[in-house]
Design a protein around this motif. Structure first.
Motif, mmCIF file in Angstrom:
data_model
loop_
_atom_site.group_PDB
_atom_site.id
_atom_site.type_symbol
_atom_site.label_atom_id
_atom_site.label_comp_id
_atom_site.label_asym_id
_atom_site.label_seq_id
_atom_site.Cartn_x
_atom_site.Cartn_y
_atom_site.Cartn_z
ATOM 1 N N ASP A 1 -83.109 -99.166 -64.282
ATOM 2 C CA ASP A 1 -83.076 -98.325 -63.086
ATOM 3 C C ASP A 1 -81.723 -98.432 -62.387
ATOM 4 N N GLY B 1 -79.169 -95.341 -62.019
ATOM 5 C CA GLY B 1 -78.623 -94.973 -60.713
ATOM 6 C C GLY B 1 -77.105 -94.868 -60.760
ATOM 7 N N VAL C 1 -76.203 -91.676 -62.498
ATOM 8 C CA VAL C 1 -76.448 -90.516 -61.640
ATOM 9 C C VAL C 1 -75.267 -90.297 -60.695
ATOM 10 N N LEU D 1 -84.983 -96.259 -58.155
ATOM 11 C CA LEU D 1 -83.831 -95.424 -58.477
ATOM 12 C C LEU D 1 -83.098 -94.962 -57.225
ATOM 13 N N GLY D 2 -83.848 -94.470 -56.249
ATOM 14 C CA GLY D 2 -83.230 -93.978 -55.028
ATOM 15 C C GLY D 2 -82.458 -95.054 -54.293
ATOM 16 N N ALA E 1 -84.696 -88.135 -55.665
ATOM 17 C CA ALA E 1 -85.137 -89.222 -56.551
ATOM 18 C C ALA E 1 -86.555 -89.647 -56.221
ATOM 19 N N THR F 1 -80.493 -84.006 -59.031
ATOM 20 C CA THR F 1 -81.754 -84.729 -59.184
ATOM 21 C C THR F 1 -81.642 -85.775 -60.297
ATOM 22 N N VAL F 2 -82.659 -86.646 -60.357
ATOM 23 C CA VAL F 2 -82.689 -87.691 -61.384
ATOM 24 C C VAL F 2 -83.755 -87.412 -62.438
ATOM 25 N N THR F 3 -84.437 -86.263 -62.331
ATOM 26 C CA THR F 3 -85.491 -85.949 -63.292
ATOM 27 C C THR F 3 -85.502 -84.456 -63.531
ATOM 28 N N GLU G 1 -88.834 -82.073 -59.230
ATOM 29 C CA GLU G 1 -88.143 -82.384 -57.977
ATOM 30 C C GLU G 1 -87.910 -81.178 -57.076
#
Length: 292
Positions: free
Chosen positions: A82, A86, A89, A117-118, A169, A191-193, A198
Motif C-alpha cells: 500500500d 501510494g 500514485v 492508501l489514502g 482513494a 484515482t487509485v482504482t 470512484e
C-alpha cells in the motif's frame, strides 16, 4: 461478464465443469453471481480470496455469503504494498501534470479517503511540500488525519473548491455527478482504482464536452468551468507500471495460504482472514530470502 449470473455460470461450466474451484478476485467481480454459481455450478465453489479493499466491501455488503471469503485486503502484510502503491500514485499524478507543463507545488491537494492508501498518498504529498486537506466519511479516520497534522475538511463543497488536485482513494464513489461542478477551474482529478468504483462520471451534466488535451489527460469543459481527469478516471499509477517489487510476494504468499485454507473445506460461509501464524511464517520466509 460476471455481473450476469447466467454468463458467469456458462463460463465456469465451459472451463471447470465438475471441478472444485477457488476464485481469486481482485475487486469483488464475482460477488454479483456468487450465490448463483454456488448453488448451480456442476463442480464445487470452495470459496473466494479477495485482494482489494473495494472488493472486500462488495462481499461484506452481500446479504448472505454462500461460501467462505478470505480477504487479504486488510492484512498487515499488504502495508508495504500500500505504501509503494501510494508512492506510485503520487509519481504518476505528478508525471501526468508535468506532461502538460503543470506542477504540484502551489496547488493545494484534497485526498478523499484516509485508509491505508489514502493516508500514504497524503503523507507523500506533504513530504513534497504540498498543502493537503483530507476528507473521509469515517470520523475515526478524520481524527487520525488531524493528529498527523493534516487539515480535515469541515465543508465538502469548500474543500472541492479549494483543491487544485483531487486524489480519490476510497474504493467506493468519491465524486458524484453533482460534485464535479464545485471543482476549481483547472483542477486535476486522479484515482487509485477503476473509474466505475470512484467516479460517477455518468452523472455529469451533458453540457460538459470531453477533449483529450495530452497524454492520458481529458479536459471536461462547459461554459465558465473546466477540470482535467487523469487516465480516464482509472488508476493513475497503472500508467507507469505501478510495480512494488518483491513486496508483492508477501501478498501472493498469503493468497496461497488462503487457497490451502479453502482446500481443507472446513471454513464456514462468511468473511475470513489468514491466521497470525501463517502471516508470521510468510514474513519470516520472505525476510530470510530478501534481507540476506
Amino acid at each position: 461478464m460476471f455481473a450476469d449470473p447466467d454468463a458467469a455460470l456458462d463460463y465456469f461450466e465451459s472451463r471447470a465443469a465438475g471441478e472444485p474451484v477457488v476464485l481469486l478476485d481482485v475487486g469483488g467481480y464475482f460477488a454479483p453471481a456468487l450465490a448463483e454459481l454456488h448453488s448451480h455450478f456442476s463442480g464445487q465453489i470452495l470459496g473466494v480470496i479477495e485482494d482489494t479493499e473495494n472488493g472486500h466491501r462488495r462481499y461484506e455488503d452481500l446479504e448472505k455469503l454462500p461460501c467462505p471469503v478470505i480477504s487479504v485486503a486488510r492484512s498487515p502484510l499488504k502495508d508495504p504494498e500500500d505504501f509503494l502503491v501510494g508512492q506510485s500514485v503520487v509519481f504518476s499524478t505528478e508525471a501526468v501534470m508535468r506532461g502538460r507543463g503543470d506542477i504540484l507545488h502551489g496547488r493545494p491537494a484534497l485526498v478523499i479517503g484516509f485508509g491505508k492508501l489514502g493516508s500514504s498518498i497524503a503523507r507523500l504529498l506533504h513530504a513534497k511540500g504540498v498543502q493537503v486537506t483530507v476528507h473521509d466519511i469515517d470520523p475515526v479516520r478524520r481524527t487520525q488525519a488531524l493528529s498527523q497534522g493534516f487539515t480535515v475538511a469541515r465543508d465538502w463543497e469548500d474543500a472541492l473548491r479549494g483543491a487544485g488536485l483531487v486524489l480519490c482513494a476510497t474504493g467506493s464513489v468519491s465524486l458524484h455527478g453533482e460534485d464535479f461542478g464545485h471543482l476549481r477551474n483547472g483542477a486535476y482529478v486522479a484515482t487509485v482504482t477503476s473509474s466505475e468504483d470512484e467516479l460517477e462520471l455518468s452523472g455529469l451534466p451533458d453540457v460538459y464536452t470531453r477533449t483529450m488535451v495530452g497524454d492520458h489527460v481529458t479536459r471536461y469543459q462547459t461554459t465558465g468551468h473546466y477540470f482535467y481527469l487523469a487516465n480516464g478516471g482509472n488508476a493513475v499509477n497503472f500508467l507507469h507500471g505501478a510495480s512494488v517489487g518483491p513486496f508483492i510476494f508477501l501478498v501472493q504468499a498469503e493468497i496461497l495460504a488462503g487457497i490451502r485454507m479453502l482446500a481443507r473445506i472446513d471454513l464456514a460461509p462468511g468473511m475470513h482472514e489468514a491466521t497470525a501464524d501463517d502471516r508470521a511464517a510468510i514474513a519470516a520466509t520472505w525476510l530470510s530470502y530478501f534481507n540476506r
